[in-house]
Design a protein around this motif. Structure first.
Motif, short mmCIF file in Angstrom:
data_model
loop_
_atom_site.label_atom_id
_atom_site.label_comp_id
_atom_site.label_asym_id
_atom_site.label_seq_id
_atom_site.Cartn_x
_atom_site.Cartn_y
_atom_site.Cartn_z
N UNK A 17 0.82 -1.20 0.00
CA UNK A 17 0.00 0.00 0.00
C UNK A 17 0.86 1.26 0.00
N UNK A 18 0.40 2.29 -0.69
CA UNK A 18 1.13 3.56 -0.73
C UNK A 18 0.66 4.54 0.34
N UNK A 66 2.86 -2.39 8.24
CA UNK A 66 3.45 -3.64 7.81
C UNK A 66 2.70 -4.33 6.67
N UNK A 67 3.41 -5.24 6.00
CA UNK A 67 2.82 -6.20 5.09
C UNK A 67 2.96 -7.55 5.79
N UNK A 68 1.95 -7.99 6.55
CA UNK A 68 2.14 -9.08 7.52
C UNK A 68 2.36 -10.44 6.87
N UNK A 108 4.70 5.84 2.88
CA UNK A 108 5.15 4.50 2.58
C UNK A 108 6.57 4.55 2.01
N UNK A 109 7.50 3.88 2.66
CA UNK A 109 8.91 3.74 2.27
C UNK A 109 9.76 4.98 2.51
N UNK A 119 9.06 -1.00 5.88
CA UNK A 119 8.00 -0.48 6.73
C UNK A 119 8.58 0.17 7.99
N UNK A 120 7.69 0.60 8.89
CA UNK A 120 8.11 1.28 10.11
C UNK A 120 8.92 0.40 11.03
#
Length: 647
Positions: A57-58, A63-65, A408-409, A531-532
């Motif tokens: 996602x932007x 996270x991308x779990x 994001x990023x 991610x964070x």
């Protein structure tokens, strides 16, 4: 909590907002789809959003779990994706019908509603219009101009959403031209964290991982509204509260996302409307009052420690911190009246928060820019860290400091070299991997760019996304100076007001969005995102591009670099454009400890954790987790030694 409030607190008391989430989230998504007409294919994109085989996602840096939910997106993420996939097109015909001066008077929303930019555009001063151009014309003209202007007069700005591959090349291109003028949106957002947090614990990024949210007993949440800025964090917050974790919030306003939450993915909650109360305590501090409020919490904890043996982690304090006695003396010398006046909350509220902290075994401090975007932001971070250190809540499960990133990023761009500081750039590795000799002096950050701009020293601006001219202050001085630059180049997806401040020569170069196919010589390309929590994972788009004329950010940067730099057999721009795995190989060679075997590991569910301490000259960014097999301290087996400092 006491019923007594200061007059200021009574004046700003507002009605508690409705719970975050629920049917309102679905209504917001539906309204966005109706306005953007993204089409049925958008549903398929949303179905794969933030999943191992899908697009990152932007909207934010959450996270991308590894084990995603059926719908792993929030209202904001869905809206951002639908905006990207809008059917509206900002065509060259639109610019033929409107001068730049006319467009300037439209609102930001009106400009965005025109939709996606679809062809390269060149500013024509004679007609005050952007006109259609070809990619070859754009690359040749920009390359020729860059060759003719001293490198120190250039600024390459990055907004925070570009993936690791184009971000790495962007930094390499700038340094190959001869400058380190690489400010990014972090200069105005989380620079306080990267400087202030590193000063007090040795790490410029957070120390927590997602699993820590599953083990904490208390969360101190400061200066961030998850309902608006990072809604997906509401799910682990809700789960934490349901198992008994207490959330103490510090925020001038009652934010819906920190009051109550109805989970849109829970059929029972949606049918019954039953919300989870998130904040156990809600301290409505005055703006900038966080430091005083945190001092009050620390003061109460120390008072309890005088009566309760073992409340403080004395061994941790003795072995791993500095300045404890001075900090205690500062708190002792500061009276409650002064703390109430400065914080805007009562002594009883600060003591209640202190009780929650004292009675919790593991505490996480989560904060956003509401804590840091102020003159004393670094001191605010220091006070939060000091509170955590009193009971050893750094470097163990369920405890630590966790800044929430916005774009994001944006953290990932710094990871791979977008920085104006030579000490944070992989200078030795550039020489080894690319044969690149980088400029020895620091470049300028965003503030220094503006100073150079106002003084007439900055002649070139290249923007990798963003709307910087509108984000900076002092528009009455900055905007006329912006128009005086020799060259402005914008790599963008939609029109914004910064584009409407053309330099003497100006170009708009439209690019793909992350959810669109990026077909190069080796096929559809993956990119990588951080991610964070410093996890790296892959992202691939599958939607057909909005226009056959669009290029990816990576392709645009490779062509611009070819057009503006001398030929070098080690700078293989065509190969890098054709296969992004080759760029990841460069990243792995440049940052071998963090990114070894990157091209394989980023496809694993949940990605990989870039956790190794970086050495001098190799972009020191974060310390190892203190409870990791590789301690940050030089003494084997010890956790890092963060100093307690006086505010």
């Amino acid at each position: 909590m006491t019923d007594r409030q200061t007059p200021e607190a009574e004046a700003r008391a507002i009605e508690v907002p409705e719970a975050a989430g629920g049917w309102g989230s679905l209504e917001g998504i539906a309204a966005t789809e109706l306005s953007q007409r993204a089409g049925p294919g958008a549903l398929e994109t949303l179905r794969h959003l933030n999943k191992p085989d899908g697009t990152a996602c932007t909207s934010c840096a959450w996270i991308k779990p590894p084990n995603p939910a059926a719908f792993e997106f929030c209202e904001n993420g869905a809206k951002a994706t639908l905006w990207d996939l809008t059917s509206a097109r900002c065509t060259p015909a639109f610019f033929e019908a409107h001068t730049v001066s006319e467009l300037w008077h439209l609102s930001a929303n009106e400009l965005e509603r025109e939709g996606r930019l679809i062809e390269p555009l060149r500013y024509d001063p004679a007609t005050d219009r952007y006109v259609r151009a070809t990619w070859d014309e754009a690359f040749a003209a920009i390359g020729s101009k860059l060759k003719a202007i001293p490198a120190k007069a250039m600024t390459f700005y990055a907004s925070g959403k570009a993936a690791l591959e184009p971000s790495y090349l962007y930094a390499v291109w700038a340094r190959a031209l001869g400058h380190n003028n690489l400010p990014d949106s972090s200069n105005m957002c989380h620079e306080t964290t990267s400087v202030g947090l590193k000063k007090v614990i040795g790490s410029p990024v957070g120390t927590c991982q997602l699993e820590d949210l599953e083990q904490c007993d208390a969360i101190f949440y400061l200066g961030q509204n998850p309902g608006t800025n990072s809604p997906r964090i509401l799910h682990p917050l809700q789960q934490a509260v349901k198992r008994g974790c207490k959330i103490v919030t510090f925020n001038p306003l009652k934010e819906a996302g920190l009051v109550e939450f109805v989970n849109p993915q829970s059929p029972l909650e949606m049918l019954t409307g039953k919300a989870t109360r998130l904040s156990h305590l809600y301290l409505q501090v005055r703006p900038g009052g966080d430091i005083a409020a945190l001092m009050g919490v620390c003061k109460h904890v120390l008072a309890r420690a005088g009566r309760e043996e073992g409340l403080l982690d004395q061994d941790f304090i003795a072995q791993h911190t500095d300045g404890f006695a001075a900090f205690c003396a500062k708190l002792d010398a500061t009276g409650w009246d002064a703390l109430e006046a400065a914080s805007g909350v009562t002594r009883a509220e600060m003591e209640a928060a202190g009780d929650v902290y004292a009675e919790a075994k593991a505490v996480i401090g989560i904060y956003g820019m509401g804590l840091t975007q102020q003159v004393h932001g670094s001191e605010a971070i220091g006070l939060l860290v000091n509170l955590l250190l009193l009971r050893g809540n750094i470097g163990r499960p369920g405890a630590g400091c966790s800044p929430i990133r916005g774009h994001s990023n944006v953290q990932g761009q710094r990871t791979v070299g977008i920085t104006e500081k030579v000490a944070l750039a992989p200078v030795d590795k550039y020489r080894e991997v690319l044969g690149l000799e980088t400029p020895p002096e620091d470049g300028h950050n965003t503030a220094q760019f503006l100073e150079a701009l106002l003084e007439g020293r900055n002649r070139v601006y290249v923007g990798l996304g963003g709307n910087l001219a509108m984000a900076v202050p002092d528009h009455s001085r900055v905007h006329p100076a912006w128009r005086g630059m020799d060259l402005t180049v914008h790599i963008a997806t939609r029109l914004n007001h910064t584009h409407l401040l053309p330099g003497k020569e100006s170009w708009i170069l439209p690019c793909l969005v992350r959810s669109e196919e990026d077909i190069q010589g080796s096929g559809n390309q993956f990119v990588s995102i951080e991610d964070s929590f410093s996890h790296i994972y892959s992202s691939m788009g599958r939607r057909k591009p909005a226009s056959e004329h669009l290029l990816s950010e990576t392709a645009i940067l490779c062509e611009l670099a070819k057009a503006s730099l001398p030929a070098n057999p080690r700078w293989r721009w065509d190969e890098w454009r054709g296969d992004y795995a080759r760029i990841r190989d460069l990243i792995a060679q440049t940052y071998p400890k963090e990114f070894h075997d990157m091209d394989r590991r980023m496809h694993e569910p949940g990605g990989f954790f870039a956790a190794t301490t970086r050495g001098a000259g190799c972009g020191t960014r974060r310390a190892a987790r203190p409870n990791s097999p590789t301690p940050a301290s030089s003494t084997p087996g010890r956790r890092m030694k963060p100093p307690i400092r006086c505010a």
